[in-house]
Design an enzyme around this catalytic site. Sequence first.
Site, short mmCIF file in Angstrom:
data_model
loop_
_atom_site.label_atom_id
_atom_site.label_comp_id
_atom_site.label_asym_id
_atom_site.label_seq_id
_atom_site.Cartn_x
_atom_site.Cartn_y
_atom_site.Cartn_z
N HIS A 1 26.89 6.97 -27.78
CA HIS A 1 26.56 7.73 -27.47
C HIS A 1 26.41 9.24 -27.90
O HIS A 1 28.00 9.73 -28.85
CB HIS A 1 26.16 8.15 -26.24
CG HIS A 1 27.38 8.90 -25.10
ND1 HIS A 1 27.24 10.36 -24.84
CD2 HIS A 1 27.97 8.26 -24.46
CE1 HIS A 1 28.19 10.73 -23.93
NE2 HIS A 1 29.03 8.82 -23.74
N HIS B 1 24.96 3.82 -17.98
CA HIS B 1 23.37 3.53 -17.03
C HIS B 1 23.75 3.37 -15.76
O HIS B 1 22.80 2.63 -15.61
CB HIS B 1 21.90 3.25 -18.35
CG HIS B 1 21.66 4.69 -18.76
ND1 HIS B 1 20.80 4.50 -19.91
CD2 HIS B 1 22.35 5.73 -19.28
CE1 HIS B 1 20.75 5.78 -21.14
NE2 HIS B 1 21.87 6.82 -20.16
N ASP C 1 27.00 11.07 -12.42
CA ASP C 1 26.21 12.02 -13.70
C ASP C 1 24.92 12.18 -12.49
O ASP C 1 24.36 10.56 -12.61
CB ASP C 1 25.98 10.40 -14.81
CG ASP C 1 25.18 11.47 -15.97
OD1 ASP C 1 24.28 12.66 -15.36
OD2 ASP C 1 25.31 11.10 -17.02
N ASP D 1 0.95 -1.45 -0.37
CA ASP D 1 -0.66 0.33 0.25
C ASP D 1 0.47 1.31 0.11
O ASP D 1 0.63 2.24 0.78
CB ASP D 1 -0.65 -0.08 1.25
CG ASP D 1 -0.20 0.04 2.13
OD1 ASP D 1 1.66 0.32 2.23
OD2 ASP D 1 -0.78 -0.26 3.79
N TYR E 1 35.22 5.61 -22.93
CA TYR E 1 34.63 4.15 -22.60
C TYR E 1 35.31 3.09 -22.74
O TYR E 1 35.05 3.12 -24.48
CB TYR E 1 33.13 3.88 -22.06
CG TYR E 1 32.39 5.28 -22.36
CD1 TYR E 1 32.24 6.06 -20.49
CD2 TYR E 1 32.15 5.98 -23.01
CE1 TYR E 1 31.56 6.49 -21.01
CE2 TYR E 1 31.29 7.41 -23.20
CZ TYR E 1 31.12 7.58 -21.41
OH TYR E 1 30.17 9.26 -21.71
N GLU F 1 30.87 16.80 -19.05
CA GLU F 1 28.85 16.85 -18.91
C GLU F 1 28.06 18.09 -18.06
O GLU F 1 28.64 18.91 -17.06
CB GLU F 1 27.79 15.86 -19.03
CG GLU F 1 26.52 16.77 -19.51
CD GLU F 1 25.17 15.25 -18.75
OE1 GLU F 1 23.86 15.13 -19.17
OE2 GLU F 1 25.59 14.64 -18.12
N HIS G 1 15.85 13.96 -20.73
CA HIS G 1 15.96 14.26 -21.91
C HIS G 1 14.96 14.60 -22.45
O HIS G 1 13.61 14.49 -22.37
CB HIS G 1 16.10 12.93 -22.54
CG HIS G 1 17.05 12.20 -21.79
ND1 HIS G 1 17.38 10.55 -21.76
CD2 HIS G 1 17.88 12.57 -22.10
CE1 HIS G 1 18.65 10.48 -21.26
NE2 HIS G 1 19.49 11.93 -22.00
N ASP H 1 21.35 18.36 -15.26
CA ASP H 1 22.37 17.13 -15.38
C ASP H 1 23.43 17.79 -15.37
O ASP H 1 23.56 17.75 -16.66
CB ASP H 1 21.15 17.02 -17.00
CG ASP H 1 22.49 15.37 -17.58
OD1 ASP H 1 22.75 14.83 -16.38
OD2 ASP H 1 21.61 15.05 -18.72
N GLU I 1 28.07 16.62 -23.68
CA GLU I 1 28.33 15.49 -23.32
C GLU I 1 29.48 14.20 -23.74
O GLU I 1 28.92 13.13 -23.00
CB GLU I 1 26.90 14.81 -22.23
CG GLU I 1 26.46 13.95 -22.51
CD GLU I 1 25.03 13.28 -21.84
OE1 GLU I 1 25.63 12.92 -21.53
OE2 GLU I 1 24.51 14.16 -22.24
N HIS J 1 21.79 16.41 -25.66
CA HIS J 1 20.40 15.98 -25.16
C HIS J 1 19.83 17.74 -25.52
O HIS J 1 19.92 18.07 -24.67
CB HIS J 1 19.69 14.93 -24.97
CG HIS J 1 20.45 14.71 -23.19
ND1 HIS J 1 19.17 15.83 -22.38
CD2 HIS J 1 21.04 14.02 -23.00
CE1 HIS J 1 20.35 15.58 -21.54
NE2 HIS J 1 21.15 14.43 -21.70
N ARG K 1 33.37 10.75 -19.00
CA ARG K 1 32.48 11.96 -19.18
C ARG K 1 32.60 12.86 -18.29
O ARG K 1 33.08 12.85 -17.35
CB ARG K 1 31.34 11.07 -19.41
CG ARG K 1 29.89 11.90 -19.95
CD ARG K 1 28.53 11.24 -19.93
NE ARG K 1 27.68 10.54 -19.16
CZ ARG K 1 28.43 9.10 -18.54
NH1 ARG K 1 28.69 8.65 -19.16
NH2 ARG K 1 27.45 8.79 -16.98
#
Length: 433
Positions: free
Chosen positions: A345, A238, A255, A38, A383, A403, A356, A266, A379, A349, A401
């Site tokens: 990637h 991710h 990130d 619940d 990798y 960004e 996004h 972001d 960004e 964005h 990365r």
Amino acid sequence: MNISTQTYQARRTRLMASLPDNSVVVVRTGELASRNSDCDYEFRAHSSFFYLTGFPEPSAYALIHGEGDLTLITLPKDAEKEQWDGFRFGTEGAMMTFGAYDAAPLEQLDVLALAALDGADHVVYLFNDRLLREQIAAWCDAIATRARLGAVAPTRFMDLSPSIAEMRLRKDAEEIAIMEAAAQISVQAHKHAMRAVRPGMKEYQLEAELNYVFMKSGARQPAYNNIVASGRNACVLHYIKNDDTINDGDLVLIDAGAELGCYAADITRTFPANGKFSEPQAALYQVVLDAYYAGMEALTIGSPYEACHNAAVRVLTHGLVKHGLLNGEVHTLIENKAYRDFYMHNTGHWLGLDVHDCGAYKIAGESRLLEAGMVLTIEPGLYVSADNQSVDAKWRGIGIRIEDDVLIRAEGPYVLTHGLPKERHEIEAFMAQ
């Protein structure tokens, strides 16, 4: 820090002016989602519904007609429910606080929808909302059964997505102020994490430091699942498990961004857990940083959206060749997309109510041109899989990365996430303090 009622009204007026005459817009905000038993997740309004109304409660519908007149159908005031679950605006609050032309309790939804859609030339809604699509079909069928009484069921339907996406793509001054505030909360959280990191701690313990600053600073929740990835985990784009141990010598890729007033920040930064980049880490980090600056130069009014990505890819590919991770001519490697083994990637964005955010990246098959008021991320990254046997062992397991969030404006790109170190020497000096 809130958007004014007048701004929401102006958005609805502008939306209706862009649609065919005698259109009715129907949008719903969504329902509470069950976490388990619940227990429900904290509610967060659908972004486009919120953009047009500012109304934050679940189970609400908006009917927009005329020149932007708003009818809100909401959960009613209920003393017993509010005792358990908290305050509701109800119909009175919908009108007084959110500027609705009219408001009614949820039990009157069908009656009001039938009245609004009867005789409408176009019904405009989000086609990807399956439940609403079924409701609208049922309402139109019900109207059709009353044709002998003079009712006229709509026969033309339009997807709201393209119109609302174009509106949301260009931010106004109020939105920009909120987004910069969210960005600066996020900057402080990343700084705090850089100083808090210690080899031997768990990734989720570092994540807790981020969330602490978010909430302490007024951002109730992150804009998306925090990524706190150490060592080889940084090569997973991710990665959200955040349950590994941070080891001495690891790079840590964070990130994470705060959500404020439903608007997202972001940010990604990559830094050494022990405060000092190794030579291979420093070499690849500099390649990514150079790609960041090359992409930033393309973020000007009138520049194609994809120019930033293309500039970053050229620098990244050149760097991969320079350090022996790729072999061949740079232009040929780019044509063959060989760089995608290390950079899979895009370089950014749209950013806004969604991390996004909505908005087309191409118009008539061509990369759209950047305009003042657009906000996007930049960004670039590299990798190198820990299992990649084609490269020297010293490179394996390095994920990087960088960004930031950028506002396009006449004076040149403005970094909303300003003040957060990204030069290697700045990071090392900051972490040493």
